[in-house]
Motif scaffolding. Sequence first.
Motif, PDB file in Angstrom:
ATOM      1  N   CYS A 292       0.824  -1.123  -0.104  1.00 43.63           N
ATOM      2  CA  CYS A 292       0.084   0.100   0.053  1.00 43.63           C
ATOM      3  C   CYS A 292       0.864   1.258  -0.034  1.00 43.63           C
ATOM      4  O   CYS A 292       0.167   2.390  -0.191  1.00 43.63           O
ATOM      5  CB  CYS A 292      -1.015   0.015   1.288  1.00 43.63           C
ATOM      6  SG  CYS A 292      -2.293  -1.364   1.160  1.00 43.63           S
TER       7      CYS A 292
ATOM      8  N   CYS B 101      -5.259   0.059  -5.536  1.00 44.12           N
ATOM      9  CA  CYS B 101      -6.641   0.489  -4.749  1.00 44.12           C
ATOM     10  C   CYS B 101      -7.132   1.674  -5.188  1.00 44.12           C
ATOM     11  O   CYS B 101      -6.368   2.764  -4.820  1.00 44.12           O
ATOM     12  CB  CYS B 101      -6.613   0.115  -3.690  1.00 44.12           C
ATOM     13  SG  CYS B 101      -6.288  -1.484  -3.021  1.00 44.12           S
TER      14      CYS B 101
ATOM     15  N   CYS C 172      -6.560   0.863   0.789  1.00 38.99           N
ATOM     16  CA  CYS C 172      -5.529  -0.383   0.711  1.00 38.99           C
ATOM     17  C   CYS C 172      -5.281  -0.762   2.146  1.00 38.99           C
ATOM     18  O   CYS C 172      -4.779  -0.189   2.857  1.00 38.99           O
ATOM     19  CB  CYS C 172      -4.463   0.049  -0.093  1.00 38.99           C
ATOM     20  SG  CYS C 172      -2.881  -1.393  -0.262  1.00 38.99           S
TER      21      CYS C 172
ATOM     22  N   ARG D 261      -5.165  -5.836   0.621  1.00 38.80           N
ATOM     23  CA  ARG D 261      -6.687  -6.235  -0.066  1.00 38.80           C
ATOM     24  C   ARG D 261      -7.011  -4.614   0.061  1.00 38.80           C
ATOM     25  O   ARG D 261      -6.931  -3.862   0.875  1.00 38.80           O
ATOM     26  CB  ARG D 261      -7.415  -6.804   1.245  1.00 38.80           C
ATOM     27  CG  ARG D 261      -8.922  -7.088   0.887  1.00 38.80           C
ATOM     28  CD  ARG D 261      -9.746  -7.838   1.943  1.00 38.80           C
ATOM     29  NE  ARG D 261      -9.266  -9.194   2.136  1.00 38.80           N
ATOM     30  CZ  ARG D 261      -8.610  -9.736   3.119  1.00 38.80           C
ATOM     31  NH1 ARG D 261      -8.252  -8.710   4.183  1.00 38.80           N
ATOM     32  NH2 ARG D 261      -8.169 -10.914   3.024  1.00 38.80           N
ATOM     33  N   CYS D 262      -7.900  -4.421  -0.949  1.00 35.42           N
ATOM     34  CA  CYS D 262      -8.637  -3.302  -1.405  1.00 35.42           C
ATOM     35  C   CYS D 262      -9.829  -3.185  -0.751  1.00 35.42           C
ATOM     36  O   CYS D 262     -10.808  -4.355  -0.843  1.00 35.42           O
ATOM     37  CB  CYS D 262      -8.561  -3.101  -2.737  1.00 35.42           C
ATOM     38  SG  CYS D 262      -6.692  -2.893  -3.564  1.00 35.42           S
ATOM     39  N   THR D 263     -10.493  -2.072  -0.110  1.00 32.97           N
ATOM     40  CA  THR D 263     -11.768  -2.056   0.401  1.00 32.97           C
ATOM     41  C   THR D 263     -12.295  -0.814  -0.255  1.00 32.97           C
ATOM     42  O   THR D 263     -11.455   0.343  -0.623  1.00 32.97           O
ATOM     43  CB  THR D 263     -11.653  -1.870   1.634  1.00 32.97           C
ATOM     44  OG1 THR D 263     -10.966  -0.908   2.316  1.00 32.97           O
ATOM     45  CG2 THR D 263     -11.423  -3.292   2.371  1.00 32.97           C
ATOM     46  N   CYS D 264     -13.452  -0.588  -0.153  1.00 28.00           N
ATOM     47  CA  CYS D 264     -14.356   0.730  -0.804  1.00 28.00           C
ATOM     48  C   CYS D 264     -15.086   1.533   0.436  1.00 28.00           C
ATOM     49  O   CYS D 264     -15.356   0.830   1.372  1.00 28.00           O
ATOM     50  CB  CYS D 264     -15.375   0.009  -1.560  1.00 28.00           C
ATOM     51  SG  CYS D 264     -14.627  -0.568  -3.219  1.00 28.00           S
TER      52      CYS D 264
ATOM     53  N   LEU E  47     -16.714  -3.640  -4.038  1.00 32.33           N
ATOM     54  CA  LEU E  47     -15.509  -3.708  -4.640  1.00 32.33           C
ATOM     55  C   LEU E  47     -15.856  -4.468  -6.098  1.00 32.33           C
ATOM     56  O   LEU E  47     -16.681  -5.566  -6.172  1.00 32.33           O
ATOM     57  CB  LEU E  47     -14.679  -4.622  -3.896  1.00 32.33           C
ATOM     58  CG  LEU E  47     -13.279  -4.923  -4.424  1.00 32.33           C
ATOM     59  CD1 LEU E  47     -12.493  -3.490  -3.952  1.00 32.33           C
ATOM     60  CD2 LEU E  47     -12.510  -5.995  -3.597  1.00 32.33           C
TER      61      LEU E  47
ATOM     62  N   HIS F  11      -9.837  -4.277  -7.392  1.00 31.19           N
ATOM     63  CA  HIS F  11      -9.211  -2.882  -6.890  1.00 31.19           C
ATOM     64  C   HIS F  11     -10.180  -1.651  -7.359  1.00 31.19           C
ATOM     65  O   HIS F  11     -10.173  -0.848  -6.502  1.00 31.19           O
ATOM     66  CB  HIS F  11      -7.905  -2.729  -8.187  1.00 31.19           C
ATOM     67  CG  HIS F  11      -6.819  -3.806  -7.834  1.00 31.19           C
ATOM     68  ND1 HIS F  11      -6.810  -4.883  -8.093  1.00 31.19           N
ATOM     69  CD2 HIS F  11      -5.629  -3.455  -7.106  1.00 31.19           C
ATOM     70  CE1 HIS F  11      -5.667  -5.488  -7.865  1.00 31.19           C
ATOM     71  NE2 HIS F  11      -4.961  -4.612  -7.112  1.00 31.19           N
ATOM     72  N   ASN F  12     -10.854  -1.761  -8.324  1.00 29.23           N
ATOM     73  CA  ASN F  12     -11.725  -0.727  -8.542  1.00 29.23           C
ATOM     74  C   ASN F  12     -12.976  -0.698  -7.707  1.00 29.23           C
ATOM     75  O   ASN F  12     -13.428  -1.938  -7.250  1.00 29.23           O
ATOM     76  CB  ASN F  12     -12.368  -0.855  -9.983  1.00 29.23           C
ATOM     77  CG  ASN F  12     -12.993   0.708 -10.490  1.00 29.23           C
ATOM     78  OD1 ASN F  12     -12.686   1.518  -9.856  1.00 29.23           O
ATOM     79  ND2 ASN F  12     -13.635   0.514 -11.369  1.00 29.23           N
ATOM     80  N   CYS F  13     -13.706   0.440  -7.503  1.00 31.07           N
ATOM     81  CA  CYS F  13     -14.937   0.465  -6.623  1.00 31.07           C
ATOM     82  C   CYS F  13     -16.085   1.091  -7.657  1.00 31.07           C
ATOM     83  O   CYS F  13     -15.901   1.931  -8.228  1.00 31.07           O
ATOM     84  CB  CYS F  13     -14.635   1.325  -5.290  1.00 31.07           C
ATOM     85  SG  CYS F  13     -13.552   0.719  -4.286  1.00 31.07           S
TER      86      CYS F  13
ATOM     87  N   HIS G  13      -7.998   7.438 -10.061  1.00 32.26           N
ATOM     88  CA  HIS G  13      -6.641   6.691  -9.828  1.00 32.26           C
ATOM     89  C   HIS G  13      -5.685   6.843 -11.203  1.00 32.26           C
ATOM     90  O   HIS G  13      -6.213   6.871 -12.137  1.00 32.26           O
ATOM     91  CB  HIS G  13      -6.986   4.915  -9.594  1.00 32.26           C
ATOM     92  CG  HIS G  13      -5.610   4.480  -9.089  1.00 32.26           C
ATOM     93  ND1 HIS G  13      -4.843   3.642  -9.905  1.00 32.26           N
ATOM     94  CD2 HIS G  13      -5.235   4.112  -7.907  1.00 32.26           C
ATOM     95  CE1 HIS G  13      -3.991   3.220  -9.149  1.00 32.26           C
ATOM     96  NE2 HIS G  13      -4.098   3.460  -8.057  1.00 32.26           N
TER      97      HIS G  13
END
Length: 775
Positions: A73, A81, A85, A93-96, A102, A107-109, A223
């Motif tokens: 991250c 992310c 991140c 792990r990526c979160t939104c 997710l 990666h994208n939200c 991003h």
Amino acid sequence: MGAIWIARNFCLFLLLLNTRQSTALPESQDQCADESDGCHIDAICQNTQGSYKCTCKAGFKGDGKHCEDVDECDFEYNGGCVHECNNIPGNYRCTCHDGFHLAHDGHNCLDVDECKFNNGGCQHTCVNTMGSYECRCNQGFFLSDNQHTCIHRSVEGLNCMNKEHGCAHICKETPKGGVACECRPGFELARNQRDCIITCNHGNGGCQHICEDMEDGPICRCHVRYTLQPDKSSCVERDEATAEPMEHNITAFTEVDKRVKRRLLMETCAVNNGGCDCTCKDTSTGVRCSCPVGFTLQPDGKTCKDIDECELHNGGCEHFCKNTIGSFECNCRKGFKLLSDERSCQDIDECFFQRTCDHTCVNSPGSFECVCNKGYTLYGLAHCGDVNECSVNGGGCEHHCENNPGGFECHCQPGYKLHWNKKDCIETEGFALSTPTSRPTLNCSKQGGGDRCSLTCQSQVHISSGTEDSYTLTCGMPLPCLAEAQKNNSGLNCFGSEMSSISRIKATATFRSGPGKCNLKRSQERLKETLNTAHSDSGSLFTENVQFSYVSLHCSSAGRRAQRHRNGRRAGEEEGSSITAQFELDVNLEEVTAESCDLPCVRRRSEKRLRKTIRTLRKSINREQFHIHFAGSDYELSKSLLQTVDPQEHCVAGQVLAGRRCVSCSAGTFYDGDLGRCVLCAAGTYQDEEGQMACELCPGPEGKADSKVVGARNISECGGQCTEGHYSHDGFIPCVPCPLGSYQPEVGRTSCFLCGGNLVTKHLSAVSFQQCETK
């Protein structure tokens, strides 16, 4: 040349020495398999010749002896992310943010459309926005403080109920009578003190990726691998060929992302719903959580727990209560249905539905039972099959037993007649078969330009109800036939002398009785009027006067049928009934003469007269001028559908209307046409079958009966007969016990059954075969 030879030999010597040393070395040890290596726990050990090599696993860095986690991250643009991140050992792990979910690439939200679920909880209209949603009200209403329900506006005064107060979000009345505007959480009040400006705290400011607060509102960025769309809020992934690193923006993006993270740490309903399971409301002291109906708020002030309504008084359910998430539901036991109050249960009357049972259906709370008519046995749940009574001890018949649907008949050999108990046979003078004292008689006359016929049955009348709207009426005694007789074109090969079979004629005919259902409608003195008119008018003498030995009338109703007209079109034919009649007529032997007409000649004449009689009867039935006289009353075959009929007339003969169903009169009773109900058999009479129109006389010595029993259901209840295990010459007292080696399980018999097979009984008066034993 010598130098070259020396060098060559030296190389061969070294090679040979090396080979011997290698052969002498012991086999190398696999330290990785023995776990004697010094590799880090997050490293991979690889065995080599005489040693090993350590390499850190993916997501870790170091020399293999020492490995530490790589924080993905901290570089590669937030780990790729677009929102948050989260680093984990060896991975990330990526979160939104709240309001996003997710994407499949991890990666994208993407935006969550809250309006798809229960209209977002909005009372009127739900409008989805990027990362959030908002409720709007119809014209004449404004949004309440809970941001979901709508309040009707007032038109008087300058207050928050007036539609002209001007506040974009929340209106508050001031102590001086004015109004003050406030904004929902995640918004800031504009300079005009009326409008509200969104911030990055509400739905990420409407940005799909990165939101940055400015004086005039937030601006959106994407991003590094994505491009901002013309709507200035959504982002799409760039093509790899056009994606260029923007090193000078990495620092800016990272700083913005850190500000977003710090801002989202503030507890508001706009972030993760304030930690509430259900409803969240922002207050001056923080967020306040609440739960919908059917849930209760737990002590942590955040979690909602389902209330089990079934724990208290079974939820008000009469039978079963089933708890569900946020509610409960009532269910009923099998055979019951839930009423409209969704709590009470009512029994389902399965017998109300047609064809639940083949014969009789008896309803009970939560269930039902199918009962078969006499002579049938139940198989499965609802079907009835005929019982072959002749298969067990010959039906108890002394001579011959013939099985038929629902019963059986005993027949005697030539020179014998059937006893009153209908099982024993007694001798008669000569070989002539016994003739009933009163035969069924058919009379026809011409009246009103047409034929009127009546069938009179004085004795041996039997009525059996079949399926719905059908019945069979028999009158007289058919010619006895052996059960094993084979059928031919003329009927059954009946036993007896050839004279007996030749002197009886059989005929079958089918009549259409017009639009109506099968029923025996009681005629009000119409037959008497017909007879009186025929005798008073010399021009109305009987055109037919035939005495049959046996008559059987089977009426069955047919549903709507398709009929083809002469022009080829098809049309529906109203439901009607048909009558299948069987006649047995004895040839008058007195007409036989040796000179003019022998027996075959008289038989042909009789057949010709019978065909003429059937044609006359057909005309009478077509004009609905056919009546049957029995049990002291006159009856019509059916009733036209065009006439108004009494509900009782929907029942066939021998039945009464009980509720919505037709029920046959029980054994020991008969249907009284004058009273319109079932009546007990009088003293001296009995009835052992259901659905009959009269009772039979109780037998007695020399034809005299002195029974005083009312409602006798069989001959044995008439009294005076020999009991089980006894017999006499006529079946009446005085009686003698069955001798040893015999038994009798029935009353009123003239003999006893032999045990056979060298079996004996211990005592006299044995009543069953089970009492027969070996010596």
